[in-house]
Design a protein around this motif. Sequence first.
Motif, PDB file in Angstrom:
ATOM      1  N   GLN A 267     -91.210  -7.155 110.085  1.00 39.22           N
ATOM      2  CA  GLN A 267     -90.046  -6.577 109.004  1.00 39.22           C
ATOM      3  C   GLN A 267     -90.197  -8.391 107.456  1.00 39.22           C
ATOM      4  O   GLN A 267     -90.216  -7.936 106.505  1.00 39.22           O
ATOM      5  CB  GLN A 267     -88.509  -6.429 109.164  1.00 39.22           C
ATOM      6  CG  GLN A 267     -87.511  -6.338 107.892  1.00 39.22           C
ATOM      7  CD  GLN A 267     -88.279  -5.131 108.272  1.00 39.22           C
ATOM      8  OE1 GLN A 267     -88.705  -4.088 108.083  1.00 39.22           O
ATOM      9  NE2 GLN A 267     -87.254  -5.060 106.618  1.00 39.22           N
ATOM     10  N   LEU A 268     -89.888  -9.252 108.984  1.00 35.66           N
ATOM     11  CA  LEU A 268     -90.038 -10.599 108.323  1.00 35.66           C
ATOM     12  C   LEU A 268     -91.053 -11.110 107.064  1.00 35.66           C
ATOM     13  O   LEU A 268     -91.175 -11.193 105.602  1.00 35.66           O
ATOM     14  CB  LEU A 268     -89.471 -11.439 109.459  1.00 35.66           C
ATOM     15  CG  LEU A 268     -88.153 -11.289 109.605  1.00 35.66           C
ATOM     16  CD1 LEU A 268     -88.265 -12.649 110.941  1.00 35.66           C
ATOM     17  CD2 LEU A 268     -87.079 -11.955 108.474  1.00 35.66           C
ATOM     18  N   GLU A 269     -92.209 -10.309 107.270  1.00 37.68           N
ATOM     19  CA  GLU A 269     -93.917 -10.779 107.471  1.00 37.68           C
ATOM     20  C   GLU A 269     -93.216  -9.444 105.476  1.00 37.68           C
ATOM     21  O   GLU A 269     -93.725 -10.330 104.656  1.00 37.68           O
ATOM     22  CB  GLU A 269     -94.701 -10.741 107.592  1.00 37.68           C
ATOM     23  CG  GLU A 269     -95.876 -10.761 107.584  1.00 37.68           C
ATOM     24  CD  GLU A 269     -96.292 -12.349 106.718  1.00 37.68           C
ATOM     25  OE1 GLU A 269     -96.961 -12.428 106.353  1.00 37.68           O
ATOM     26  OE2 GLU A 269     -95.096 -12.831 107.608  1.00 37.68           O
ATOM     27  N   ARG A 270     -93.103  -8.440 105.990  1.00 44.00           N
ATOM     28  CA  ARG A 270     -92.595  -7.763 104.844  1.00 44.00           C
ATOM     29  C   ARG A 270     -91.729  -8.200 103.511  1.00 44.00           C
ATOM     30  O   ARG A 270     -92.226  -7.884 102.705  1.00 44.00           O
ATOM     31  CB  ARG A 270     -92.588  -5.931 105.196  1.00 44.00           C
ATOM     32  CG  ARG A 270     -93.971  -5.396 106.014  1.00 44.00           C
ATOM     33  CD  ARG A 270     -93.431  -3.741 106.363  1.00 44.00           C
ATOM     34  NE  ARG A 270     -92.141  -3.382 107.182  1.00 44.00           N
ATOM     35  CZ  ARG A 270     -92.270  -3.685 107.987  1.00 44.00           C
ATOM     36  NH1 ARG A 270     -93.284  -3.175 108.483  1.00 44.00           N
ATOM     37  NH2 ARG A 270     -91.675  -3.378 108.955  1.00 44.00           N
ATOM     38  N   GLU A 271     -91.083  -8.296 104.021  1.00 45.21           N
ATOM     39  CA  GLU A 271     -89.540  -9.051 103.337  1.00 45.21           C
ATOM     40  C   GLU A 271     -90.323 -10.516 102.093  1.00 45.21           C
ATOM     41  O   GLU A 271     -89.953 -11.075 101.098  1.00 45.21           O
ATOM     42  CB  GLU A 271     -88.624  -9.104 103.953  1.00 45.21           C
ATOM     43  CG  GLU A 271     -88.266  -7.756 104.627  1.00 45.21           C
ATOM     44  CD  GLU A 271     -86.698  -8.452 105.232  1.00 45.21           C
ATOM     45  OE1 GLU A 271     -86.269  -9.946 105.558  1.00 45.21           O
ATOM     46  OE2 GLU A 271     -85.866  -7.818 105.993  1.00 45.21           O
ATOM     47  N   LYS A 272     -91.147 -10.930 102.916  1.00 39.50           N
ATOM     48  CA  LYS A 272     -91.551 -12.143 102.578  1.00 39.50           C
ATOM     49  C   LYS A 272     -92.915 -12.330 101.822  1.00 39.50           C
ATOM     50  O   LYS A 272     -92.352 -12.540  99.943  1.00 39.50           O
ATOM     51  CB  LYS A 272     -92.242 -13.392 103.656  1.00 39.50           C
ATOM     52  CG  LYS A 272     -91.267 -13.853 103.896  1.00 39.50           C
ATOM     53  CD  LYS A 272     -92.408 -14.981 105.267  1.00 39.50           C
ATOM     54  CE  LYS A 272     -90.339 -15.818 106.394  1.00 39.50           C
ATOM     55  NZ  LYS A 272     -92.048 -16.195 107.165  1.00 39.50           N
ATOM     56  N   GLN A 273     -93.386 -10.846 101.655  1.00 43.96           N
ATOM     57  CA  GLN A 273     -94.483 -10.585 101.081  1.00 43.96           C
ATOM     58  C   GLN A 273     -94.444  -9.831  99.768  1.00 43.96           C
ATOM     59  O   GLN A 273     -93.897 -10.366  98.386  1.00 43.96           O
ATOM     60  CB  GLN A 273     -95.042  -9.927 101.796  1.00 43.96           C
ATOM     61  CG  GLN A 273     -96.644  -8.813 100.748  1.00 43.96           C
ATOM     62  CD  GLN A 273     -98.219  -9.844 100.489  1.00 43.96           C
ATOM     63  OE1 GLN A 273     -97.849 -11.603 101.624  1.00 43.96           O
ATOM     64  NE2 GLN A 273     -97.984 -10.130  99.897  1.00 43.96           N
ATOM     65  N   TYR A 274     -92.052  -9.191  99.526  1.00 44.48           N
ATOM     66  CA  TYR A 274     -92.268  -8.645  98.526  1.00 44.48           C
ATOM     67  C   TYR A 274     -91.589  -9.735  97.557  1.00 44.48           C
ATOM     68  O   TYR A 274     -91.285  -9.602  96.557  1.00 44.48           O
ATOM     69  CB  TYR A 274     -90.985  -7.710  99.486  1.00 44.48           C
ATOM     70  CG  TYR A 274     -90.620  -6.502  98.233  1.00 44.48           C
ATOM     71  CD1 TYR A 274     -91.089  -5.697  97.639  1.00 44.48           C
ATOM     72  CD2 TYR A 274     -89.057  -7.336  98.014  1.00 44.48           C
ATOM     73  CE1 TYR A 274     -90.375  -5.571  96.500  1.00 44.48           C
ATOM     74  CE2 TYR A 274     -88.057  -7.063  97.309  1.00 44.48           C
ATOM     75  CZ  TYR A 274     -88.747  -5.924  96.116  1.00 44.48           C
ATOM     76  OH  TYR A 274     -88.220  -4.928  94.953  1.00 44.48           O
ATOM     77  N   GLU A 275     -90.934 -10.587  98.332  1.00 41.75           N
ATOM     78  CA  GLU A 275     -90.030 -11.580  97.861  1.00 41.75           C
ATOM     79  C   GLU A 275     -91.158 -12.448  96.862  1.00 41.75           C
ATOM     80  O   GLU A 275     -91.335 -12.789  96.074  1.00 41.75           O
ATOM     81  CB  GLU A 275     -89.206 -12.764  98.726  1.00 41.75           C
ATOM     82  CG  GLU A 275     -87.934 -11.848  99.165  1.00 41.75           C
ATOM     83  CD  GLU A 275     -87.800 -12.995 100.081  1.00 41.75           C
ATOM     84  OE1 GLU A 275     -87.950 -14.325 100.623  1.00 41.75           O
ATOM     85  OE2 GLU A 275     -86.371 -12.681 100.700  1.00 41.75           O
ATOM     86  N   ILE A 276     -92.012 -12.532  97.215  1.00 38.47           N
ATOM     87  CA  ILE A 276     -93.321 -13.543  97.330  1.00 38.47           C
ATOM     88  C   ILE A 276     -93.921 -12.815  95.516  1.00 38.47           C
ATOM     89  O   ILE A 276     -94.472 -12.671  95.003  1.00 38.47           O
ATOM     90  CB  ILE A 276     -94.673 -14.009  97.785  1.00 38.47           C
ATOM     91  CG1 ILE A 276     -94.736 -14.440  98.465  1.00 38.47           C
ATOM     92  CG2 ILE A 276     -95.991 -14.046  96.885  1.00 38.47           C
ATOM     93  CD1 ILE A 276     -95.635 -15.074  99.768  1.00 38.47           C
ATOM     94  N   GLU A 277     -94.030 -11.105  95.831  1.00 42.08           N
ATOM     95  CA  GLU A 277     -94.697 -10.387  94.438  1.00 42.08           C
ATOM     96  C   GLU A 277     -93.729 -10.453  93.753  1.00 42.08           C
ATOM     97  O   GLU A 277     -93.729 -10.524  92.281  1.00 42.08           O
ATOM     98  CB  GLU A 277     -94.965  -8.926  95.140  1.00 42.08           C
ATOM     99  CG  GLU A 277     -95.967  -8.494  95.908  1.00 42.08           C
ATOM    100  CD  GLU A 277     -96.495  -7.266  96.896  1.00 42.08           C
ATOM    101  OE1 GLU A 277     -95.475  -6.720  96.329  1.00 42.08           O
ATOM    102  OE2 GLU A 277     -97.172  -7.257  97.604  1.00 42.08           O
TER     103      GLU A 277
END
Length: 138
Positions: free
Chosen positions: A64-74
């Motif tokens: 979940q943290l990885e998905r959130e980080k990826q979303y923030e980066i995008e």
Amino acid sequence: MAHAKRFSQIPMSKCMRDLCKEEDYTFLKSLEKQDESLEESTCVESKFQEKQEERIRRRQELKQLEREKQYEIEEQQKEKDKQWKSHVAELDVQRKAIRAKLDRLREFRDFQKKVVLQDLGLDPGSANESVNHLLRRL
């Protein structure tokens, strides 16, 4: 020790009674060990299951943290792209304004040159160094 009371009522020799006590104690100890081993095995199984659940939960949290980080980066990348496009559009507008200003200045210079040449009574097509020098000073 309820078994001792029950056995005391049974008539048997002293040797036999000691033998029965030893067998009783070994039997009782084996029962206790079985109970303990069952408790330990259920305890071990529950601990193992808890550890598994904890690992699964941590894995899910990390995903979940990885998905959130990826979303923030995008989102940051989208914002940067948007800013870059607006910056490029702004530069394009500035370039066009500068070119228009340059064209107006050239037209004005040509008009000045034409007026100075007419005032001096010279031919507008002739390139006179003194006229160019005079225009530069203006």
